[in-house]
Motif scaffolding. Structure first.
Motif, short mmCIF file in Angstrom:
data_model
loop_
_atom_site.label_atom_id
_atom_site.label_comp_id
_atom_site.label_asym_id
_atom_site.label_seq_id
_atom_site.Cartn_x
_atom_site.Cartn_y
_atom_site.Cartn_z
N LEU A 54 -2.82 -12.37 -8.26
CA LEU A 54 -3.12 -10.95 -8.31
C LEU A 54 -3.59 -10.48 -6.94
CD1 LEU A 54 -3.44 -8.30 -9.83
CD2 LEU A 54 -5.68 -9.10 -10.60
N GLU A 55 -4.38 -11.30 -6.27
CA GLU A 55 -4.89 -10.94 -4.95
C GLU A 55 -3.76 -10.72 -3.94
OE1 GLU A 55 -6.12 -13.51 -6.80
OE2 GLU A 55 -7.97 -12.48 -7.39
N GLU A 56 -2.73 -11.58 -3.99
CA GLU A 56 -1.59 -11.42 -3.08
C GLU A 56 -0.85 -10.11 -3.37
OE1 GLU A 56 0.00 -15.84 -1.92
OE2 GLU A 56 0.14 -15.25 -4.04
N MET A 57 -0.69 -9.79 -4.64
CA MET A 57 0.00 -8.56 -5.00
C MET A 57 -0.80 -7.34 -4.57
SD MET A 57 1.54 -9.73 -8.62
CE MET A 57 3.21 -9.12 -8.64
N LEU A 58 -2.11 -7.38 -4.77
CA LEU A 58 -2.96 -6.27 -4.34
C LEU A 58 -2.98 -6.15 -2.82
CD1 LEU A 58 -5.94 -6.68 -6.85
CD2 LEU A 58 -4.13 -4.94 -6.89
N ALA A 59 -2.98 -7.28 -2.14
CA ALA A 59 -2.96 -7.26 -0.67
C ALA A 59 -1.67 -6.61 -0.16
CB ALA A 59 -3.11 -8.67 -0.11
N HIS A 60 -0.56 -6.91 -0.80
CA HIS A 60 0.71 -6.31 -0.41
C HIS A 60 0.66 -4.80 -0.62
CE1 HIS A 60 4.94 -5.09 -0.81
NE2 HIS A 60 5.12 -5.97 0.15
N ARG A 61 0.15 -4.39 -1.78
CA ARG A 61 0.01 -2.95 -2.05
C ARG A 61 -0.87 -2.28 -1.01
NH1 ARG A 61 -4.01 -1.27 -6.50
NH2 ARG A 61 -5.28 -1.97 -4.77
N ASP A 62 -2.00 -2.90 -0.71
CA ASP A 62 -2.93 -2.33 0.26
C ASP A 62 -2.32 -2.25 1.66
OD1 ASP A 62 -4.71 -2.12 -1.84
OD2 ASP A 62 -5.92 -3.85 -1.23
N ALA A 63 -1.54 -3.27 2.01
CA ALA A 63 -0.88 -3.26 3.33
C ALA A 63 0.14 -2.14 3.41
CB ALA A 63 -0.22 -4.62 3.59
N ARG A 64 0.90 -1.92 2.34
CA ARG A 64 1.87 -0.83 2.32
C ARG A 64 1.17 0.52 2.46
NH1 ARG A 64 7.36 -1.56 0.31
NH2 ARG A 64 7.36 0.66 0.70
N PHE A 65 0.04 0.66 1.77
CA PHE A 65 -0.72 1.91 1.85
C PHE A 65 -1.23 2.11 3.27
CE2 PHE A 65 -4.39 4.63 1.61
CZ PHE A 65 -4.02 5.61 0.70
N ALA A 66 -1.83 1.05 3.84
CA ALA A 66 -2.39 1.16 5.20
C ALA A 66 -1.30 1.48 6.22
CB ALA A 66 -3.10 -0.14 5.57
N GLU A 67 -0.13 0.91 6.03
CA GLU A 67 0.99 1.19 6.94
C GLU A 67 1.38 2.67 6.88
OE1 GLU A 67 5.67 -0.04 7.09
OE2 GLU A 67 4.25 -1.56 6.44
N ALA A 68 1.35 3.25 5.70
CA ALA A 68 1.72 4.66 5.54
C ALA A 68 0.59 5.59 5.99
CB ALA A 68 2.08 4.95 4.09
N ASP A 69 -0.66 5.14 5.89
CA ASP A 69 -1.83 5.94 6.26
C ASP A 69 -2.02 5.90 7.77
OD1 ASP A 69 -4.20 7.39 6.26
OD2 ASP A 69 -5.41 5.71 5.53
N THR A 70 -1.19 6.62 8.49
CA THR A 70 -1.16 6.50 9.96
C THR A 70 -2.42 7.02 10.63
OG1 THR A 70 0.08 8.58 10.11
CG2 THR A 70 1.36 6.54 10.09
N ASP A 71 -3.14 7.94 10.00
CA ASP A 71 -4.38 8.42 10.64
C ASP A 71 -5.60 7.64 10.17
OD1 ASP A 71 -4.87 9.45 8.10
OD2 ASP A 71 -4.75 11.56 8.72
N GLY A 72 -5.41 6.69 9.25
CA GLY A 72 -6.49 5.81 8.83
C GLY A 72 -7.61 6.48 8.05
N ASP A 73 -7.33 7.63 7.42
CA ASP A 73 -8.41 8.32 6.71
C ASP A 73 -8.53 7.90 5.24
OD1 ASP A 73 -6.23 9.55 5.48
OD2 ASP A 73 -6.88 11.60 5.93
N GLY A 74 -7.74 6.92 4.81
CA GLY A 74 -7.82 6.44 3.44
C GLY A 74 -7.08 7.29 2.44
N ASN A 75 -6.32 8.27 2.93
CA ASN A 75 -5.54 9.15 2.07
C ASN A 75 -4.14 9.27 2.65
OD1 ASN A 75 -7.73 10.18 0.27
ND2 ASN A 75 -8.53 10.89 2.24
N LEU A 76 -3.19 9.59 1.79
CA LEU A 76 -1.84 9.84 2.26
C LEU A 76 -1.55 11.33 2.18
CD1 LEU A 76 0.23 6.95 0.62
CD2 LEU A 76 -0.70 7.10 2.94
N SER A 77 -1.25 11.89 3.32
CA SER A 77 -0.86 13.30 3.35
C SER A 77 0.62 13.40 3.03
CB SER A 77 -1.12 13.89 4.74
OG SER A 77 -0.23 13.34 5.69
#
Length: 176
Positions: A54-77
């Motif tokens: 589960l940790e690997e799957m969550l890490a993948h999800r979090d990495a995808r989110f972080a990659e898309a969150d280009t300004d690093g504010d924790g939200n996706l515009s």
């Protein structure tokens, strides 16, 4: 509930959730939309031990989110989501050119595009199916019947649009 059922559910529910997480993390339709690529087992298996946690799957999800969150504010515009989707579209187009640009001229000819066509009936067969009365032309009614048939095959669209519930079947007319 029997002990056996409880044990089975305690195993199956987390496995089902774990398998759904990577897809859900990427948005509707999988990896960022319809037709998007889903991650491979190898991509998800971060420590390459041959099993997913589960940790690997969550890490993948979090990495995808972080990659898309280009300004690093924790939200996706909206702009960040569009940019991420466009990046995936660009990757898919590059892969299509690599696969189908036979003469490597950086252009796709009509013949090369024919190679990209999904398996299944060609345009002539699709036209013949839609032309239920065989007169060489597709009427509005035949077109609507074909759309209704396609929606039924996809399992959706009940009661939406015209042509639904009118007794039409793809490839059949009202005349017999």
């Amino acid at each position: 509930m029997s002990t056996k059922k409880a044990l089975m559910l305690s195993v199956l529910i987390p496995v089902g959730l774990a398998l759904a997480l990577p897809v859900a993390a990427m948005g509707p339709g999988g990896a960022g939309g319809p037709g998007g690529e889903r991650p491979s087992f190898t991509e998800l298996d971060a420590n390459a031990d041959g099993s997913l946690t589960l940790e690997e799957m969550l890490a993948h999800r979090d990495a995808r989110f972080a990659e898309a969150d280009t300004d690093g504010d924790g939200n996706l515009s909206r702009d960040e989501m569009i940019a991420a989707a466009m990046g995936r579209v660009e990757e898919r187009i590059d892969a299509q050119f690599e696969r189908f640009d036979d003469n490597e001229d950086g252009l796709l000819s009509a013949n090369e595009l024919d190679d990209m066509r999904p398996r299944g009936p060609g345009p002539e067969r699709l036209f013949a199916r839609m032309d239920a009365d065989g007169d060489g032309a597709i009427s509005a009614e035949e077109f609507e019947a074909a759309q209704a048939h396609a929606m039924q095959r996809r399992g959706g669209g009940h009661g939406q649009g015209q042509g639904h519930g009118q007794g039409h079947r793809w490839g059949q007319s009202d005349e017999g």
